[in-house]
Design a protein around this motif. Structure first.
Motif, PDB file in Angstrom:
ATOM      1  N   GLU A  20       0.838  -1.192   0.000  1.00  0.00           N
ATOM      2  CA  GLU A  20       0.000   0.000   0.000  1.00  0.00           C
ATOM      3  C   GLU A  20       0.877   1.248   0.000  1.00  0.00           C
ATOM      4  O   GLU A  20       1.758   1.401   0.840  1.00  0.00           O
ATOM      5  CB  GLU A  20      -0.917   0.018   1.227  1.00  0.00           C
ATOM      6  CG  GLU A  20      -1.959   1.122   1.185  1.00  0.00           C
ATOM      7  CD  GLU A  20      -3.037   0.927   2.224  1.00  0.00           C
ATOM      8  OE1 GLU A  20      -4.187   1.356   1.971  1.00  0.00           O
ATOM      9  OE2 GLU A  20      -2.740   0.331   3.279  1.00  0.00           O
ATOM     10  N   LEU A  39      -1.519   3.621  -4.434  1.00  0.00           N
ATOM     11  CA  LEU A  39      -2.082   2.383  -4.954  1.00  0.00           C
ATOM     12  C   LEU A  39      -2.093   1.320  -3.873  1.00  0.00           C
ATOM     13  O   LEU A  39      -1.342   1.407  -2.890  1.00  0.00           O
ATOM     14  CB  LEU A  39      -1.328   1.876  -6.180  1.00  0.00           C
ATOM     15  CG  LEU A  39       0.039   1.209  -5.987  1.00  0.00           C
ATOM     16  CD1 LEU A  39       0.343   0.306  -7.163  1.00  0.00           C
ATOM     17  CD2 LEU A  39       1.130   2.246  -5.833  1.00  0.00           C
ATOM     18  N   SER A  40      -2.938   0.332  -4.056  1.00  0.00           N
ATOM     19  CA  SER A  40      -3.064  -0.781  -3.129  1.00  0.00           C
ATOM     20  C   SER A  40      -3.054  -2.066  -3.934  1.00  0.00           C
ATOM     21  O   SER A  40      -3.725  -2.162  -4.960  1.00  0.00           O
ATOM     22  CB  SER A  40      -4.366  -0.646  -2.331  1.00  0.00           C
ATOM     23  OG  SER A  40      -4.503  -1.709  -1.411  1.00  0.00           O
ATOM     24  N   VAL A  41      -2.271  -3.055  -3.482  1.00  0.00           N
ATOM     25  CA  VAL A  41      -2.125  -4.317  -4.213  1.00  0.00           C
ATOM     26  C   VAL A  41      -2.551  -5.469  -3.318  1.00  0.00           C
ATOM     27  O   VAL A  41      -2.068  -5.601  -2.192  1.00  0.00           O
ATOM     28  CB  VAL A  41      -0.663  -4.525  -4.675  1.00  0.00           C
ATOM     29  CG1 VAL A  41      -0.546  -5.825  -5.472  1.00  0.00           C
ATOM     30  CG2 VAL A  41      -0.184  -3.343  -5.510  1.00  0.00           C
ATOM     31  N   THR A  42      -3.464  -6.299  -3.819  1.00  0.00           N
ATOM     32  CA  THR A  42      -3.908  -7.498  -3.112  1.00  0.00           C
ATOM     33  C   THR A  42      -3.449  -8.737  -3.885  1.00  0.00           C
ATOM     34  O   THR A  42      -2.998  -8.628  -5.030  1.00  0.00           O
ATOM     35  CB  THR A  42      -5.447  -7.504  -2.962  1.00  0.00           C
ATOM     36  OG1 THR A  42      -6.033  -7.351  -4.257  1.00  0.00           O
ATOM     37  CG2 THR A  42      -5.909  -6.365  -2.064  1.00  0.00           C
ATOM     38  N   GLN A  45      -2.957 -10.236  -8.349  1.00  0.00           N
ATOM     39  CA  GLN A  45      -3.101  -9.125  -9.291  1.00  0.00           C
ATOM     40  C   GLN A  45      -1.839  -8.931 -10.124  1.00  0.00           C
ATOM     41  O   GLN A  45      -0.726  -9.262  -9.696  1.00  0.00           O
ATOM     42  CB  GLN A  45      -3.373  -7.820  -8.542  1.00  0.00           C
ATOM     43  CG  GLN A  45      -4.746  -7.705  -7.919  1.00  0.00           C
ATOM     44  CD  GLN A  45      -4.965  -6.322  -7.347  1.00  0.00           C
ATOM     45  OE1 GLN A  45      -4.153  -5.790  -6.594  1.00  0.00           O
ATOM     46  NE2 GLN A  45      -6.086  -5.716  -7.717  1.00  0.00           N
ATOM     47  N   ILE A  47      -0.278  -5.505 -11.737  1.00  0.00           N
ATOM     48  CA  ILE A  47      -0.412  -4.053 -11.798  1.00  0.00           C
ATOM     49  C   ILE A  47       0.635  -3.519 -12.769  1.00  0.00           C
ATOM     50  O   ILE A  47       1.834  -3.794 -12.624  1.00  0.00           O
ATOM     51  CB  ILE A  47      -0.210  -3.407 -10.419  1.00  0.00           C
ATOM     52  CG1 ILE A  47      -1.181  -4.008  -9.394  1.00  0.00           C
ATOM     53  CG2 ILE A  47      -0.372  -1.896 -10.512  1.00  0.00           C
ATOM     54  CD1 ILE A  47      -2.641  -3.794  -9.712  1.00  0.00           C
ATOM     55  N   LEU A 185       5.393 -10.484  -3.719  1.00  0.00           N
ATOM     56  CA  LEU A 185       5.385  -9.383  -4.677  1.00  0.00           C
ATOM     57  C   LEU A 185       6.554  -9.557  -5.641  1.00  0.00           C
ATOM     58  O   LEU A 185       7.710  -9.643  -5.217  1.00  0.00           O
ATOM     59  CB  LEU A 185       5.506  -8.035  -3.962  1.00  0.00           C
ATOM     60  CG  LEU A 185       4.294  -7.604  -3.127  1.00  0.00           C
ATOM     61  CD1 LEU A 185       4.694  -6.533  -2.123  1.00  0.00           C
ATOM     62  CD2 LEU A 185       3.174  -7.094  -4.028  1.00  0.00           C
ATOM     63  N   SER A 217       1.503 -11.239  -6.253  1.00  0.00           N
ATOM     64  CA  SER A 217       1.098 -10.261  -7.261  1.00  0.00           C
ATOM     65  C   SER A 217       2.337  -9.735  -7.959  1.00  0.00           C
ATOM     66  O   SER A 217       3.444  -9.828  -7.434  1.00  0.00           O
ATOM     67  CB  SER A 217       0.314  -9.112  -6.620  1.00  0.00           C
ATOM     68  OG  SER A 217      -0.978  -9.542  -6.253  1.00  0.00           O
ATOM     69  N   LEU A 219       4.068  -6.440 -10.135  1.00  0.00           N
ATOM     70  CA  LEU A 219       4.066  -5.058 -10.601  1.00  0.00           C
ATOM     71  C   LEU A 219       5.086  -4.972 -11.721  1.00  0.00           C
ATOM     72  O   LEU A 219       6.267  -5.305 -11.526  1.00  0.00           O
ATOM     73  CB  LEU A 219       4.424  -4.094  -9.476  1.00  0.00           C
ATOM     74  CG  LEU A 219       3.349  -3.931  -8.393  1.00  0.00           C
ATOM     75  CD1 LEU A 219       3.550  -4.964  -7.280  1.00  0.00           C
ATOM     76  CD2 LEU A 219       3.379  -2.536  -7.788  1.00  0.00           C
ATOM     77  N   ASP A 232      -4.664  -5.804 -14.163  1.00  0.00           N
ATOM     78  CA  ASP A 232      -5.797  -5.590 -13.267  1.00  0.00           C
ATOM     79  C   ASP A 232      -5.883  -4.140 -12.801  1.00  0.00           C
ATOM     80  O   ASP A 232      -6.910  -3.715 -12.282  1.00  0.00           O
ATOM     81  CB  ASP A 232      -5.684  -6.515 -12.053  1.00  0.00           C
ATOM     82  CG  ASP A 232      -5.629  -7.966 -12.466  1.00  0.00           C
ATOM     83  OD1 ASP A 232      -6.551  -8.425 -13.162  1.00  0.00           O
ATOM     84  OD2 ASP A 232      -4.658  -8.658 -12.097  1.00  0.00           O
TER      85      ASP A 232
END
Length: 238
Positions: A20, A39-42, A45, A47, A185, A217, A219, A232
């Motif tokens: 986050e 931004l917020s990553v769950t 995802q 991104i 991540l 997730s 990025l 996403d």
């Protein structure tokens, strides 16, 4: 867009936040690579950080990964609050190849690169928790690494020199190495720069499969392109 089928684990649920950022920025005498990023990553995802060359994509990705200091805003990676808990945040982060930051030595063999990364990954708390049977078992660790290389289609001899790999194989090797410690991540940059369009599409498909199956997730830095539509979420940079 590729479909995402959540696969929650006992340790992390789909609603949990992996990363986050709030009003994140860097300001220097020479200018500001980025400013006011939230931004917020769950889990599960992909991104995209989108922009042209020189727009600050790499700087933002490295900052979100905890490898570059920010001058304003807030950042949390897992349960680590940065910059105070930067060292703790590393357990959650896997970093693909980012230019000179973690570039593989061209005279190093694939086996040597794997051995060096396994030495680091073996001490990671998340890997220890999930793969406790690896403790002290060198053979099991290397079989695990071989499986990861196969998953990312790095089908080359272990004696192959890094410098002899194609850009596609080198990129995939960097991803496989980054994922050995089972990070939640994964950070990648410029997957389109050296790859063909088809290679980029296949890599994107494999990234989607991985984050769907794991509590992870990704990025990824992209040029303004069709890959924005496959993500996403998109953080655009001018």
């Amino acid at each position: 867009m590729f479909a995402v089928t959540p696969a929650p684990t006992a340790a992390m649920q789909d609603t949990d936040i992996l990363l986050e950022a709030e009003e994140l920025g860097i300001r220097r005498f020479s200018g500001s690579p980025f400013w006011g990023i939230s931004l917020s990553v769950t889990p599960h995802q992909i991104i995209a950080v989108s922009g042209e060359h020189g727009s600050g994509k790499s700087a933002l990705l490295l900052t979100l990964a905890g490898y570059m200091k920010f001058t304003s805003g807030k950042l949390r990676i897992g349960d680590a609050v940065l910059p105070r808990e930067r060292k703790r945040s590393r357990r959650y982060v896997g970093l693909g190849l980012f230019g000179t930051l973690n570039e593989l030595c061209k005279t190093q063999t694939v086996a040597e690169a794997v051995a060096a990364e396994l030495k680091l990954a073996a001490g990671c708390p998340l890997l220890k928790k999930q793969y406790g049977e690896f403790a002290g078992n060198r053979g099991a660790l290397f079989r695990y690494a071989d499986d990861m290389l196969a998953r990312w289609k790095v089908s080359v001899s272990s004696k192959t020199l890094i410098g002899d790999l194609t850009p596609d194989k080198r990129t995939r090797l960097g991803i496989a190495l980054a994922l050995l410690k089972q990070p939640q991540l994964l950070f990648l940059d410029d997957i389109e720069t050296e790859l063909t369009g088809e290679q980029s599409r296949l890599l994107w498909s494999d990234l989607r499969s991985y984050v769907t199956e794991h509590c992870c997730s990704c990025l990824v830095g992209v040029l303004r392109s069709e890959f924005e539509n496959c993500a996403d979420g998109v953080t655009p940079l001018d």
